[in-house]
Design an enzyme around this catalytic site. Sequence first.
Site, PDB file in Angstrom:
ATOM      1  N   CYS A 237       0.876  -1.159   0.000  1.00  0.00           N
ATOM      2  CA  CYS A 237       0.000   0.000   0.000  1.00  0.00           C
ATOM      3  C   CYS A 237       0.923   1.221   0.000  1.00  0.00           C
ATOM      4  CB  CYS A 237      -0.888  -0.033   1.250  1.00  0.00           C
ATOM      5  SG  CYS A 237      -2.376   0.948   1.126  1.00  0.00           S
TER       6      CYS A 237
ATOM      7  N   CYS B  63      -3.991  -0.682  -2.865  1.00  0.00           N
ATOM      8  CA  CYS B  63      -4.439   0.686  -3.132  1.00  0.00           C
ATOM      9  C   CYS B  63      -3.933   1.106  -4.501  1.00  0.00           C
ATOM     10  CB  CYS B  63      -3.986   1.654  -2.046  1.00  0.00           C
ATOM     11  SG  CYS B  63      -2.245   2.097  -2.073  1.00  0.00           S
TER      12      CYS B  63
ATOM     13  N   CYS C 264       4.152   0.942  -8.036  1.00  0.00           N
ATOM     14  CA  CYS C 264       4.833  -0.270  -7.575  1.00  0.00           C
ATOM     15  C   CYS C 264       6.212  -0.337  -8.206  1.00  0.00           C
ATOM     16  CB  CYS C 264       4.009  -1.510  -7.936  1.00  0.00           C
ATOM     17  SG  CYS C 264       4.667  -3.022  -7.192  1.00  0.00           S
TER      18      CYS C 264
END
Length: 138
Positions: A7, A79, A86
């Site tokens: 997240c 999220c 990422c």
Amino acid sequence: MKILILCTGNSCRSQMAHGWLQSFDKSLEVHSAGTEPAPRVNSKAVKVMAEAGIDISNHYPKNVDRYLNEEWDYVITVCGGANESCPTFSGKVNHRIHIGFDDPSHATGTDEFIWSEFIRVRDEIKRGFYQFYINEIY
């Protein structure tokens, strides 16, 4: 089985998902981290999970950088921010998936409404990760 849950802040949704997934199967190696970790786990997340019988009070936010060189069976973002930002893992990642949830820490309104949002998201995370567990791991 080694699973990393990501997240942005690693203070709420990823911590709840970590707690649920670990509760489904103690043999899983579950970690959670954030792309921009918060100073501490959200106290309402700790309380709402305790209400469901899951203790995450000893969890703390960690930076995803510490896990980039490891091998993972699953890297799961919870999220949109973490999904979009990422990082590239230099270790092997067998499966990268996204299971998104609203952030209850952004809820505004009465104390009752905010608490109801934490309960709603906690329960959605439980259902989402139980489906993941049943369909992917079990």
